[in-house]
Write an enzyme that holds these catalytic residues in place. Structure first.
Site, PDB file in Angstrom:
ATOM      1  CG  LEU A   1       6.127  -5.791   7.426  1.00 44.42           C
ATOM      2  CD1 LEU A   1       6.085  -4.844   8.620  1.00 44.42           C
ATOM      3  CD2 LEU A   1       5.677  -7.190   7.842  1.00 44.42           C
ATOM      4  CG  HIS A   2       9.125  -1.476   2.811  1.00 42.24           C
ATOM      5  ND1 HIS A   2       8.245  -0.604   3.397  1.00 42.24           N
ATOM      6  CD2 HIS A   2      10.216  -0.734   2.486  1.00 42.24           C
ATOM      7  CE1 HIS A   2       8.758   0.606   3.418  1.00 42.24           C
ATOM      8  NE2 HIS A   2       9.960   0.555   2.881  1.00 42.24           N
ATOM      9  NE  ARG A   3      10.999   2.105   6.555  1.00 40.95           N
ATOM     10  CZ  ARG A   3      11.548   3.176   6.022  1.00 40.95           C
ATOM     11  NH1 ARG A   3      12.855   3.187   5.776  1.00 40.95           N
ATOM     12  NH2 ARG A   3      10.832   4.231   5.709  1.00 40.95           N
TER      13      ARG A   3
END
Length: 382
Positions: free
Chosen positions: A218-220
Site C-alpha cells: 500500500l503506497h498510493r
C-alpha cells in the site's frame, strides 16, 4: 526532429525508481548479450534514494553499477523533475548518445525524455501506451507526455497500441513486444527467497501462515495521504486478518502516515505481520506462495497475473487492463466492504484463474533488442 545516430554511439538507459530496476535489468542483459552487443550506458537519477534498497535491488537483479548517478533524491514533483532535467542535460551533451531509453512512468521517465527530445536525441519508451484514464494520477501525466515525444514505443499489451493510435502516434513507431518486467520475474523465480525464511527473519512464529496467507502492499497517495481513507483500509485489513494472516510490506510513505495519524493499533494483531520494504527476491517469494495479494501497485498487478495468484487491487482504475481481462486481477477501490467481499470470494472459490497474456514469455527484452538493432541501422544508413 531527432538527429541521425552516430555509429557506435551508446544508448543511454535511465532508471530512477525501484519499479524501473525490474524493467531495465533484462534490457541491459539483452543489449550487452546480443551479437554484436549494443553499446549501452546506465544513468541512475537517484529518484529513489535509499542506498541500501538500491544496492539490494541492483545485486538481486544483476544490474551493473550505473555509469552515472545523478543523486537527485526526494522533492515535490516539480522540484524533482526539474532537478533531474538540470543534471541530466550535461550528461546527454557529453555522451552524444544514439538514443535515450526510458521505462515506465515515474518522474525520471518524463524528465529525461524531455531533455533528450529538446536536444534532438531520439527517445525510446519501454512500457508505452498504458492508460488508467485518471489524470489525477501523476504517473498518467508522465505516461501520456512521454509517449508524445518518443520516437520508438514498445508496448506490453495490445490495448496500448489502440491508446497510442487514438492519441495520434504513428503506427510505424509502435512495437508490441510483451512485458520486460515478466522477463525479470521468470529469470528470478529460481532465486526467490522462501517465504518461511522471510517470516522467520522478521520475528514470526514458525507456524505463522503455514495454512495460507495474504500479502499486502500500500503506497498510493490516494490511499495513504487521507487519514480517514487510510483508517478505513487498515480497519478492512484487520478484518481480513481475521480470515487469513496478512503479511504487510510497509512502504516508508505508508509507515510515516500510519505513525502521523496514530493508526498503528489497527495493525496490532497476531495475524498481521508488519515487514519493512523487501528486496525483489524476498517479495517474489512471498507472492508466489500467497493465497492472494492485496495491492495498489501497478507492477504487482502484472506479477500476480504472471504467477497465477489472485490479486485484489485497491484502486478505482488500472492502466493494465489485461490483468483484469485475461489475468487474475480484480479492481475493488478502497471501500472496506468491497475489499472484504473480494477477499471472501478468493478464500471461498480460489479467485480468478486467469491466463498468461501474449508475449509475457520471458523474451520481451530480446524482441526489444531485435527492433532496436534494425532501427539503429536504418538511422545510421546514408
Amino acid at each position: 526532429m531527432t538527429s541521425p545516430a552516430n555509429a557506435g554511439a551508446p544508448i543511454l538507459c535511465v532508471v530512477g525508481a525501484r519499479p524501473n530496476f525490474v524493467k531495465i535489468a533484462p534490457l541491459i542483459r539483452a543489449m550487452r548479450g546480443a551479437s554484436p552487443p549494443l553499446p549501452v550506458r546506465l544513468v541512475h537519477t537517484g529518484q529513489h534514494y535509499d542506498p541500501q534498497l538500491n544496492s539490494q535491488f541492483f545485486e538481486a537483479l544483476g544490474i551493473p553499477d550505473p555509469d552515472t548517478n545523478l543523486d537527485v533524491g526526494s522533492g515535490s514533483h516539480a522540484v524533482q523533475t526539474a532537478e533531474i532535467m538540470r543534471r541530466f542535460e550535461p550528461i546527454v551533451e557529453h555522451e552524444q548518445p544514439a538514443a535515450v531509453l526510458v521505462v515506465g512512468d515515474v518522474n525520471s521517465t518524463i524528465a529525461c525524455a524531455l531533455v533528450a527530445a529538446k536536444l534532438g536525441v531520439a527517445v525510446i519508451h519501454v512500457e508505452a501506451g498504458l492508460r488508467s484514464f485518471d489524470r489525477t494520477m501523476p504517473e498518467e501525466i508522465n505516461r501520456v507526455l512521454t509517449d508524445q515525444i518518443s520516437d520508438l514505443l514498445f508496448t506490453t499489451e495490445k490495448s496500448a497500441r489502440d491508446n497510442l493510435l487514438r492519441e495520434g502516434i504513428a503506427a510505424a513507431r509502435i512495437h508490441f513486444v510483451g512485458n520486460v518486467m515478466i522477463d525479470t520475474l521468470r529469470h528470478s523465480l529460481q532465486q526467490a527467497v522462501p517465504h518461511t525464511r522471510t517470516f522467520a527473519e522478521h520475528g514470526a512464529p514458525a507456524s505463522w501462515g503455514e495454512r495460507g496467507f495474504a500479502v499486502l502492499t500500500l503506497h498510493r497517495p490516494s490511499n495513504v495521504d487521507n487519514p480517514e481513507t487510510l483508517r478505513s483500509i487498515l480497519q478492512a485489513v484487520r478484518e481480513v486478518g481475521e480470515r487469513v494472516p496478512v503479511a504487510f510490506a510497509v512502504h516508508p510513505r505508508t509507515r510515516a502516515r500510519i505513525e502521523q495519524n496514530q493508526l498503528g493499533s489497527l495493525l496490532e494483531a497476531p495475524s498481521i505481520l508488519r515487514l519493512p520494504p523487501l528486496g525483489y527476491r524476498e517479495m517474489l517469494g512471498l507472492m508466489q506462495a500467497a493465497q492472494l495479494v492485496l495491492t495498489d501497485s501497478g507492477g504487482i498487478q502484472e506479477e500476480t497475473t504472471a504467477l497465477g495468484i489472485p490479486c485484489v487491487t485497491l484502486r478505482d482504475s488500472t492502466e493494465r487492463p489485461i490483468t483484469v481481462e485475461e489475468g487474475t486481477n480484480t479492481i475493488v477501490g478502497n471501500s472496506a466492504a468491497r475489499i472484504l467481499a473480494a477477499v471472501d470470494e478468493v478464500l471461498r472459490d480460489g479467485g480468478k484463474a486467469g491466463r498468461i497474456p501474449e508475449y509475457w514469455d520471458g523474451r520481451a527484452s530480446e524482441r526489444v533488442v531485435s527492433v532496436l538493432r534494425q532501427w539503429l541501422q536504418s538511422r545510421a544508413a546514408p
